[in-house]
Structures are given as structure tokens and as C-alpha cells.
Design a protein around this motif. Structure first.
Motif, PDB file in Angstrom:
ATOM      1  N   GLN A   1     -13.415  -1.845  -9.780  1.00 51.07           N
ATOM      2  CA  GLN A   1     -12.776  -2.052  -9.136  1.00 51.07           C
ATOM      3  C   GLN A   1     -13.207  -2.004  -7.832  1.00 51.07           C
ATOM      4  OE1 GLN A   1      -9.473  -3.472  -8.401  1.00 51.07           O
ATOM      5  NE2 GLN A   1      -9.393  -4.018 -10.706  1.00 51.07           N
ATOM      6  N   ASN A   2     -14.312  -1.016  -7.568  1.00 51.73           N
ATOM      7  CA  ASN A   2     -15.044  -0.904  -6.395  1.00 51.73           C
ATOM      8  C   ASN A   2     -14.270   0.401  -6.042  1.00 51.73           C
ATOM      9  OD1 ASN A   2     -16.768  -2.981  -5.965  1.00 51.73           O
ATOM     10  ND2 ASN A   2     -14.685  -4.213  -5.357  1.00 51.73           N
ATOM     11  N   LEU A   3     -14.562   1.677  -6.777  1.00 52.25           N
ATOM     12  CA  LEU A   3     -13.820   2.668  -6.068  1.00 52.25           C
ATOM     13  C   LEU A   3     -14.808   3.490  -5.011  1.00 52.25           C
ATOM     14  CD1 LEU A   3     -12.273   4.762  -7.397  1.00 52.25           C
ATOM     15  CD2 LEU A   3     -13.520   6.509  -9.065  1.00 52.25           C
ATOM     16  N   ASP A   4     -16.091   3.076  -4.908  1.00 46.24           N
ATOM     17  CA  ASP A   4     -16.571   4.034  -3.776  1.00 46.24           C
ATOM     18  C   ASP A   4     -16.097   3.814  -2.741  1.00 46.24           C
ATOM     19  OD1 ASP A   4     -18.550   1.636  -4.519  1.00 46.24           O
ATOM     20  OD2 ASP A   4     -19.511   2.099  -4.824  1.00 46.24           O
ATOM     21  N   SER A   5     -15.761   2.201  -2.704  1.00 50.25           N
ATOM     22  CA  SER A   5     -15.434   2.114  -1.247  1.00 50.25           C
ATOM     23  C   SER A   5     -14.082   2.398  -1.446  1.00 50.25           C
ATOM     24  CB  SER A   5     -15.730   0.056  -1.198  1.00 50.25           C
ATOM     25  OG  SER A   5     -17.099  -0.432  -1.699  1.00 50.25           O
ATOM     26  N   LEU A   6     -12.733   2.090  -2.065  1.00 49.88           N
ATOM     27  CA  LEU A   6     -11.801   2.401  -2.468  1.00 49.88           C
ATOM     28  C   LEU A   6     -11.612   3.684  -1.752  1.00 49.88           C
ATOM     29  CD1 LEU A   6     -10.017   1.551  -4.949  1.00 49.88           C
ATOM     30  CD2 LEU A   6      -9.285   0.218  -2.994  1.00 49.88           C
ATOM     31  N   LEU A   7     -12.360   4.541  -2.521  1.00 49.32           N
ATOM     32  CA  LEU A   7     -12.452   5.941  -1.380  1.00 49.32           C
ATOM     33  C   LEU A   7     -12.769   6.356  -0.030  1.00 49.32           C
ATOM     34  CD1 LEU A   7     -11.741   9.334  -1.976  1.00 49.32           C
ATOM     35  CD2 LEU A   7     -14.210   8.916  -3.946  1.00 49.32           C
ATOM     36  N   GLN A   8     -14.008   5.800   0.151  1.00 52.22           N
ATOM     37  CA  GLN A   8     -14.505   5.838   1.790  1.00 52.22           C
ATOM     38  C   GLN A   8     -12.950   5.314   2.605  1.00 52.22           C
ATOM     39  OE1 GLN A   8     -17.637   3.362   1.760  1.00 52.22           O
ATOM     40  NE2 GLN A   8     -18.466   5.158   3.230  1.00 52.22           N
ATOM     41  N   LYS A   9     -12.691   4.432   2.329  1.00 50.34           N
ATOM     42  CA  LYS A   9     -11.738   3.894   2.937  1.00 50.34           C
ATOM     43  C   LYS A   9     -10.283   4.721   2.684  1.00 50.34           C
ATOM     44  CE  LYS A   9      -8.806  -0.221   3.628  1.00 50.34           C
ATOM     45  NZ  LYS A   9      -7.248   1.111   4.099  1.00 50.34           N
ATOM     46  N   LYS A  10     -10.012   5.231   2.097  1.00 50.24           N
ATOM     47  CA  LYS A  10      -8.953   6.017   2.006  1.00 50.24           C
ATOM     48  C   LYS A  10      -9.216   7.796   2.908  1.00 50.24           C
ATOM     49  CE  LYS A  10      -6.694   4.156  -1.380  1.00 50.24           C
ATOM     50  NZ  LYS A  10      -4.879   4.158  -1.242  1.00 50.24           N
ATOM     51  N   LEU A  11     -10.450   7.886   2.646  1.00 50.20           N
ATOM     52  CA  LEU A  11     -11.053   9.047   3.057  1.00 50.20           C
ATOM     53  C   LEU A  11     -10.541   8.348   5.054  1.00 50.20           C
ATOM     54  CD1 LEU A  11     -13.705  10.263   1.523  1.00 50.20           C
ATOM     55  CD2 LEU A  11     -11.511  11.495   1.106  1.00 50.20           C
ATOM     56  N   LEU A  12     -11.387   7.214   5.225  1.00 46.42           N
ATOM     57  CA  LEU A  12     -11.382   7.092   6.513  1.00 46.42           C
ATOM     58  C   LEU A  12     -10.007   6.944   7.074  1.00 46.42           C
ATOM     59  CD1 LEU A  12     -13.271   5.978   8.881  1.00 46.42           C
ATOM     60  CD2 LEU A  12     -12.849   3.915   7.782  1.00 46.42           C
ATOM     61  N   ASP A  13      -8.665   5.943   6.441  1.00 50.26           N
ATOM     62  CA  ASP A  13      -7.572   5.958   7.072  1.00 50.26           C
ATOM     63  C   ASP A  13      -6.763   8.001   6.995  1.00 50.26           C
ATOM     64  OD1 ASP A  13      -7.592   3.485   6.581  1.00 50.26           O
ATOM     65  OD2 ASP A  13      -7.044   3.356   4.470  1.00 50.26           O
ATOM     66  N   LYS A  14      -7.767   8.883   5.966  1.00 56.61           N
ATOM     67  CA  LYS A  14      -6.941   9.873   6.615  1.00 56.61           C
ATOM     68  C   LYS A  14      -7.572  10.672   7.917  1.00 56.61           C
ATOM     69  CE  LYS A  14      -5.676  10.380   2.208  1.00 56.61           C
ATOM     70  NZ  LYS A  14      -4.224  10.644   1.944  1.00 56.61           N
ATOM     71  N   GLY A  15      -8.730   9.542   8.600  1.00 53.03           N
ATOM     72  CA  GLY A  15      -9.720  10.441   9.793  1.00 53.03           C
ATOM     73  C   GLY A  15     -11.031  11.162   8.874  1.00 53.03           C
ATOM     74  N   ILE A  16     -11.170  10.623   7.864  1.00 57.97           N
ATOM     75  CA  ILE A  16     -12.212  11.313   7.668  1.00 57.97           C
ATOM     76  C   ILE A  16     -13.628  10.364   7.482  1.00 57.97           C
ATOM     77  CG2 ILE A  16     -13.500  12.870   5.177  1.00 57.97           C
ATOM     78  CD1 ILE A  16     -10.808  14.257   5.198  1.00 57.97           C
ATOM     79  N   GLN A  17     -14.601  10.394   7.922  1.00 56.81           N
ATOM     80  CA  GLN A  17     -15.970   9.683   7.204  1.00 56.81           C
ATOM     81  C   GLN A  17     -16.983  10.421   6.484  1.00 56.81           C
ATOM     82  OE1 GLN A  17     -18.334   8.779  11.197  1.00 56.81           O
ATOM     83  NE2 GLN A  17     -16.359   7.340  12.395  1.00 56.81           N
ATOM     84  N   SER A  18     -16.713   9.301   5.291  1.00 59.49           N
ATOM     85  CA  SER A  18     -18.211  10.011   4.377  1.00 59.49           C
ATOM     86  C   SER A  18     -18.595   8.624   3.878  1.00 59.49           C
ATOM     87  CB  SER A  18     -16.939  10.502   3.275  1.00 59.49           C
ATOM     88  OG  SER A  18     -16.778   9.255   2.509  1.00 59.49           O
ATOM     89  N   GLN A  19     -20.149   9.508   3.570  1.00 57.40           N
ATOM     90  CA  GLN A  19     -21.076   8.616   2.835  1.00 57.40           C
ATOM     91  C   GLN A  19     -21.331   8.432   1.739  1.00 57.40           C
ATOM     92  OE1 GLN A  19     -23.255   5.967   4.130  1.00 57.40           O
ATOM     93  NE2 GLN A  19     -23.712   5.294   2.275  1.00 57.40           N
ATOM     94  N   ILE A  20     -20.788   7.923   0.392  1.00 57.36           N
ATOM     95  CA  ILE A  20     -20.435   7.818  -1.007  1.00 57.36           C
ATOM     96  C   ILE A  20     -21.439   7.326  -1.851  1.00 57.36           C
ATOM     97  CG2 ILE A  20     -18.976   7.378  -2.661  1.00 57.36           C
ATOM     98  CD1 ILE A  20     -16.634   7.553  -0.886  1.00 57.36           C
ATOM     99  N   TYR A  21     -22.106   8.142  -2.455  1.00 57.61           N
ATOM    100  CA  TYR A  21     -23.080   7.666  -3.795  1.00 57.61           C
ATOM    101  C   TYR A  21     -22.889   7.584  -4.802  1.00 57.61           C
ATOM    102  CZ  TYR A  21     -25.455   9.217   0.036  1.00 57.61           C
ATOM    103  OH  TYR A  21     -26.813   9.418   1.599  1.00 57.61           O
ATOM    104  N   SER A  22     -22.705   6.933  -5.451  1.00 58.20           N
ATOM    105  CA  SER A  22     -21.813   6.455  -7.658  1.00 58.20           C
ATOM    106  C   SER A  22     -22.919   5.776  -8.197  1.00 58.20           C
ATOM    107  CB  SER A  22     -20.682   6.004  -7.174  1.00 58.20           C
ATOM    108  OG  SER A  22     -21.039   4.509  -6.630  1.00 58.20           O
ATOM    109  N   SER A  23     -22.424   6.363  -9.797  1.00 56.01           N
ATOM    110  CA  SER A  23     -23.421   5.729 -10.607  1.00 56.01           C
ATOM    111  C   SER A  23     -22.806   5.639 -11.447  1.00 56.01           C
ATOM    112  CB  SER A  23     -24.548   6.431 -10.685  1.00 56.01           C
ATOM    113  OG  SER A  23     -25.330   6.102 -12.393  1.00 56.01           O
ATOM    114  N   GLY A  24     -22.710   4.876 -12.385  1.00 61.09           N
ATOM    115  CA  GLY A  24     -21.545   4.608 -13.348  1.00 61.09           C
ATOM    116  C   GLY A  24     -21.844   3.960 -14.897  1.00 61.09           C
TER     117      GLY A  24
END
Length: 258
Positions: A57-80
């Protein structure tokens, strides 16, 4: 002649069983830390490592969007690594970047936090709280060595019994055999995994260095929350929306404490 054939079959079966159980239940040895001189980039950097829960479910993209909605910009690196137990997730941290499922790149990015989502496959294969705790502690110590703050998601609720019913005969027998040896024949419960890790972190003095996020805020009961699951082992799209919101809130709280 028949006797020799029978003996050969028995020996081969014995070797097969030994290799099977060794691969399944043996603990990883502690690996040497590698040198890393990279410096963290500016802004909030977040790593995510773990099993299939990281890649679905593209967790990294989901989390990045949720944080952006809360006014927090982030860069996410994931490995599963789908299907990986905590042992494999630990070993993946030391794999060369060119190897499949290597998560060394996450360490090399030196994120502020690294979210660890692991343990479902440990519980599903009934390897026991000791196995899970041993490797989770090794993962945590590795992240801390590189000045990365571990954010641990407590072992998620999932359909342990439902998953067991779907297993083949060999897996079913090995799982029950493990419980007979390790837990007097009783099935390991998710709280036992969680409690074992919590106790070990306290004993090692790591409890103050680790952030624990309680998965019960997403789903405290698999049977009552089946609408959040695609199958006994995984969340569905709705489940991931709630899960990513849960993770985002955890990061927001951490940022607020700075």
C-alpha cells in the motif's frame, strides 16, 4: 539392499529436518558495524524497515502525505522484505546495497528516526518471544550505533489462529513442535512477544532510548477489526489509512518534544 535404501531415506530425512529447523529457529550472530561517514541531509528524515507491512500500500508515500497534511515536510527512506522474520530484518541492515532487500541504504541516509515494523512473521511461524526479542534488540542497538532514533511499532494484532489453519502439514507440525519445546505445548500470544521485548529493553537500559508506538491504537482486536485486514497477516487499504495516520501522529508527537 532394501535396508540400505531405508537407512539412506532416514538419514536424508534427518538431514532435511535438521537444516529446516536450524534455518527456522537459529539466532543470528552479532555482525560487525560498518563505517559510514555520510552526514544527514537537512530537514526531517525518516527511515522505515521491516517486513511486507513496509512495502504494501505504498506506506512511505502514505506517511509522507499524512505528515504533510499536518504541516510537516519529510523525506522517507523505506526497505521492506516480504515474509522476513526479525532475524532477516537485522541481517538486511548489513547487506551490500546491491543485494536484494538490503536496508543498509536506510542507515547510510542517517535519518532522524527509523520506524521498525516487524514481528508478524515471527509470531506466524511460532518461533517464540525469545527469538523475536533477541533480534529486535540487535536491530535497535544497530540503529542507535549510527545515532538513529528507533521508533518501534509493537507487534501488530493479526489473525494468528486463522493463519495457522492455512498452513501446510510441515509448517503446522514444526510450529506445534516449537511450542511444545519452548512453551510446554501452549500457543504463544502476542502480548507475550510484546512483554518480552519491553522487559529486555529495560534490562539493557534501552527503554529510554527507544520510542514505542502501541499498535492497539490501530487495532486492539483482530476479530473485532476484520474490516481493516486484507487477510489474517496484512492490513487492507482502509487499514493502511489508519495505520499511516497512527505513524504520522507518533512522528508529530516526537517532533513536538524537541
Amino acid at each position: 539392499m532394501k535396508k540400505k535404501i531405508l537407512i539412506s531415506i532416514v538419514l536424508l530425512a534427518g538431514v532435511f529436518c535438521f537444516v529446516y529447523f536450524w534455518n527456522k529457529y537459529s539466532y543470528a550472530g552479532e555482525k560487525d558495524y560498518f563505517s559510514s561517514r555520510t552526514k544527514p541531509e537537512n530537514g526531517l528524515q525518516i527511515g522505515i524497515i521491516g517486513d511486507s507491512w513496509v512495502v504494501r500500500q505504498n506506506l512511505d508515500s502514505l506517511l509522507q502525505k499524512k505528515l504533510l497534511d499536518k504541516g510537516i515536510q519529510s523525506q522517507i527512506y523505506s526497505s521492506g522484505n516480504p515474509g522476513a522474520k526479525t532475524k532477516k530484518i537485522y541481517e538486511n541492515l548489513f547487506k551490500d546495497d546491491t543485494e536484494e532487500f538490503s536496508s543498509k541504504k536506510v542507515i547510510e541516509k542517517k535519518p532522524d528516526y527509523c520506524i521498525v515494523i516487524a514481528g508478524v512473521n515471527d509470531a506466524a511461524t511460532h518461533v517464540g518471544p525469545g527469538f523475536y526479542t533477541h533480534h529486535m534488540v540487535m536491530i535497535i542497538k544497530t540503529l542507535l550505533h549510527y545515532n538513529i532514533r528507533p521508533v518501534i511499532v509493537s507487534l501488530p494484532e493479526f489473525g494468528v489462529e486463522e493463519d495457522f489453519k492455512n498452513k501446510n502439514i510441515i509448517s503446522s507440525l514444526s510450529n506445534r513442535g516449537a511450542e511444545l519445546v519452548l512453551n510446554e505445548g501452549n500457543q504463544f500470544k502476542i502480548p507475550e512477544y510484546r512483554n518480552a521485548l519491553s522487559e529486555e529493553l529495560k534490562n539493557d537500559g534501552l527503554d529510554k532510548k527507544v520510542i514505542m508506538l502501541n499498535f492497539d491504537e490501530v487495532s486492539p482486536d483482530y476479530d473485532k477489526d476484520r474490516g481493516l485486514y486484507a487477510d489474517p497477516l496484512h492490513l487492507n487499504k482502509q487499514g493502511y489509512q489508519k495505520f499511516s495516520e497512527f505513524l504520522a501522529n507518533g512522528i508529530v508527537n516526537l517532533e513536538g518534544r524537541k
